[in-house]
Design an enzyme around this catalytic site. Structure first.
Site, PDB file in Angstrom:
ATOM      1  N   ASP A  78       0.814  -1.213   0.000  1.00 45.39           N
ATOM      2  CA  ASP A  78       0.000   0.000   0.000  1.00 45.39           C
ATOM      3  C   ASP A  78       0.852   1.270   0.000  1.00 45.39           C
ATOM      4  O   ASP A  78       0.487   2.274  -0.622  1.00 45.39           O
ATOM      5  CB  ASP A  78      -0.934   0.009   1.207  1.00 45.39           C
ATOM      6  CG  ASP A  78      -2.067  -1.009   1.071  1.00 45.39           C
ATOM      7  OD1 ASP A  78      -2.397  -1.369  -0.065  1.00 45.39           O
ATOM      8  OD2 ASP A  78      -2.613  -1.429   2.104  1.00 45.39           O
ATOM      9  N   ASN A 152      -4.853   9.041   1.146  1.00 43.09           N
ATOM     10  CA  ASN A 152      -5.460   8.589   2.403  1.00 43.09           C
ATOM     11  C   ASN A 152      -5.808   9.743   3.336  1.00 43.09           C
ATOM     12  O   ASN A 152      -6.962  10.078   3.496  1.00 43.09           O
ATOM     13  CB  ASN A 152      -4.537   7.601   3.122  1.00 43.09           C
ATOM     14  CG  ASN A 152      -4.776   6.169   2.699  1.00 43.09           C
ATOM     15  OD1 ASN A 152      -5.741   5.866   2.000  1.00 43.09           O
ATOM     16  ND2 ASN A 152      -3.893   5.270   3.112  1.00 43.09           N
ATOM     17  N   GLU A 153      -4.790  10.325   3.969  1.00 44.93           N
ATOM     18  CA  GLU A 153      -5.085  11.322   4.989  1.00 44.93           C
ATOM     19  C   GLU A 153      -3.913  12.237   5.294  1.00 44.93           C
ATOM     20  O   GLU A 153      -2.755  11.930   5.004  1.00 44.93           O
ATOM     21  CB  GLU A 153      -5.546  10.655   6.286  1.00 44.93           C
ATOM     22  CG  GLU A 153      -4.442  10.010   7.102  1.00 44.93           C
ATOM     23  CD  GLU A 153      -4.034   8.630   6.648  1.00 44.93           C
ATOM     24  OE1 GLU A 153      -2.862   8.483   6.233  1.00 44.93           O
ATOM     25  OE2 GLU A 153      -4.856   7.706   6.706  1.00 44.93           O
ATOM     26  N   ASP A 182      -5.204  14.719  20.936  1.00 46.94           N
ATOM     27  CA  ASP A 182      -3.800  14.382  20.676  1.00 46.94           C
ATOM     28  C   ASP A 182      -3.388  14.753  19.255  1.00 46.94           C
ATOM     29  O   ASP A 182      -2.212  14.938  18.968  1.00 46.94           O
ATOM     30  CB  ASP A 182      -3.569  12.879  20.885  1.00 46.94           C
ATOM     31  CG  ASP A 182      -3.506  12.497  22.350  1.00 46.94           C
ATOM     32  OD1 ASP A 182      -3.615  13.408  23.202  1.00 46.94           O
ATOM     33  OD2 ASP A 182      -3.358  11.300  22.650  1.00 46.94           O
ATOM     34  N   THR A 193     -10.552   3.914   5.685  1.00 43.92           N
ATOM     35  CA  THR A 193     -10.206   2.571   6.146  1.00 43.92           C
ATOM     36  C   THR A 193      -8.767   2.501   6.645  1.00 43.92           C
ATOM     37  O   THR A 193      -8.255   1.408   6.894  1.00 43.92           O
ATOM     38  CB  THR A 193     -10.406   1.549   5.015  1.00 43.92           C
ATOM     39  OG1 THR A 193      -9.656   1.958   3.863  1.00 43.92           O
ATOM     40  CG2 THR A 193     -11.876   1.426   4.638  1.00 43.92           C
ATOM     41  N   SER A 196      -7.881   6.830  10.098  1.00 37.25           N
ATOM     42  CA  SER A 196      -9.173   7.306  10.609  1.00 37.25           C
ATOM     43  C   SER A 196     -10.000   6.170  11.192  1.00 37.25           C
ATOM     44  O   SER A 196     -10.668   6.328  12.218  1.00 37.25           O
ATOM     45  CB  SER A 196      -9.945   8.003   9.485  1.00 37.25           C
ATOM     46  OG  SER A 196     -11.200   8.431   9.934  1.00 37.25           O
ATOM     47  N   SER A 198      -8.824   3.425  12.564  1.00 42.54           N
ATOM     48  CA  SER A 198      -8.210   3.058  13.839  1.00 42.54           C
ATOM     49  C   SER A 198      -8.556   4.058  14.939  1.00 42.54           C
ATOM     50  O   SER A 198      -8.587   3.705  16.120  1.00 42.54           O
ATOM     51  CB  SER A 198      -6.690   2.981  13.677  1.00 42.54           C
ATOM     52  OG  SER A 198      -6.330   1.990  12.721  1.00 42.54           O
TER      53      SER A 198
END
Length: 305
Positions: A78, A152-153, A182, A193, A196, A198
């Site tokens: 990935d 992703n993020e 945090d 997936t 975020s 988690s």
């Protein structure tokens, strides 16, 4: 002459071997083949001594990987896929993603399926699925200091991660909100997936035109995740006296100083996945994450006499 690219993880000997094998094979079939590694999409980490590592989004495409390229094959996990899309999304090259890693959540085929997959792609028997990406920019006053493209993020947090931060967040033209946590995550549907998920966020199917804001371990029962239209820009300012760290897709980062601010929005570029069959997102969730698998026996439908 049709032009095809191969992007591979040069840290993994198997990926290197497969890349050169297919370079020779496709060249013998009359294709113009270009190889590069996924390292070109790794933006690097800044340091206190060098707080800015600015590489423009459009400058990451490797030589010869351009709009004339029919498609490219990605060999890796990935992380290699994320890196490859940062390199090639601005030039619109579709990618056939092949898993030589572990999870392979973003990959379309396994390595043992590559011969059949290549045969199918070379015959033009495939679909293209477009996934939204984020443009992330760091400003000091009005000057652009750093930018990145992510699938992703984006994550903003303090070093170390175990201390609480205060963020001032503005979504679109809505009123600024204060979040104590945090850290904070801005993710695409594809990234829902990843980190975020988690952090307790929901799974968002790829075709939904939204983004997600997710606090990491918020210090309030009122600070929950937020899903909002992907037409909205998000502006984030730190209310902390110390520098923060911003990380994009888990592999690139920069320091965010107290007077800096971050702007994220949907990018005009999309990640173009080659699909060998119609996309089935729930099947991937079930196979990779175990979503929807029965954990108790279903009630029997047989009527007792």
């Amino acid at each position: 002459m049709p032009k095809v690219g191969i992007i591979y993880n040069d840290v993994k000997p198997l990926a290197c071997q497969v890349a050169h094998h297919w370079q020779e094979k496709l060249t013998s079939l009359g294709y113009d083949i270009h190889l590069t590694t996924g390292m070109g999409g790794l933006l690097g980490y800044s340091s206190h001594e060098r707080p800015i590592c600015h590489t423009p989004i459009e400058s990451l495409a490797p030589p010869h990987f351009d709009t004339d390229m029919d498609f490219a094959v990605v060999l890796g996990g990935d992380g290699t896929v994320l890196s490859a899309f940062r390199q090639l999304a601005p030039v619109g090259v579709p990618l056939l993603t092949v898993n030589t890693g572990h999870m392979g959540f973003l990959t379309e085929a396994y390595l043992n399926q590559l011969p059949q997959a290549m045969e199918q792609v070379l015959a033009g028997d495939y679909e293209i699925e477009e996934r939204a990406m984020l443009s992330v920019q760091l400003f000091h006053q009005e000057e652009l200091m750093w930018e990145a493209l992510c699938l992703n993020e984006m994550v903003l947090h303090r070093e170390p991660l175990t201390s609480m931060c205060h963020f001032e967040v503005e979504v679109g033209k809505h009123a600024t909100v204060d979040i104590a946590a945090d850290g904070i995550i801005i993710s695409t549907p594809t990234g829902s997936t990843a980190y975020s998920l988690s952090a307790g966020g929901p799974v968002i199917t790829p075709g939904v035109p939204v983004m997600q804001l997710m606090p990491i371990c918020p210090h309030s029962l009122a600070s929950r995740g937020l899903v909002f239209p992907d037409t909205e820009r998000v502006t984030i300012r730190s209310a902390n006296p110390d520098p923060l760290v911003m990380v994009v897709d888990g592999n690139a980062g920069c320091y965010v100083l107290p007077k800096d601010w971050i702007c994220t929005c949907r990018s005009p570029y999309t990640a173009r996945f080659i699909r060998l069959q119609p996309p089935e997102f729930f099947k991937v969730l079930r196979e990779k994450l175990g979503w929807g698998l029965p954990h108790i026996a279903k009630p029997s439908s047989v009527e007792l006499p």
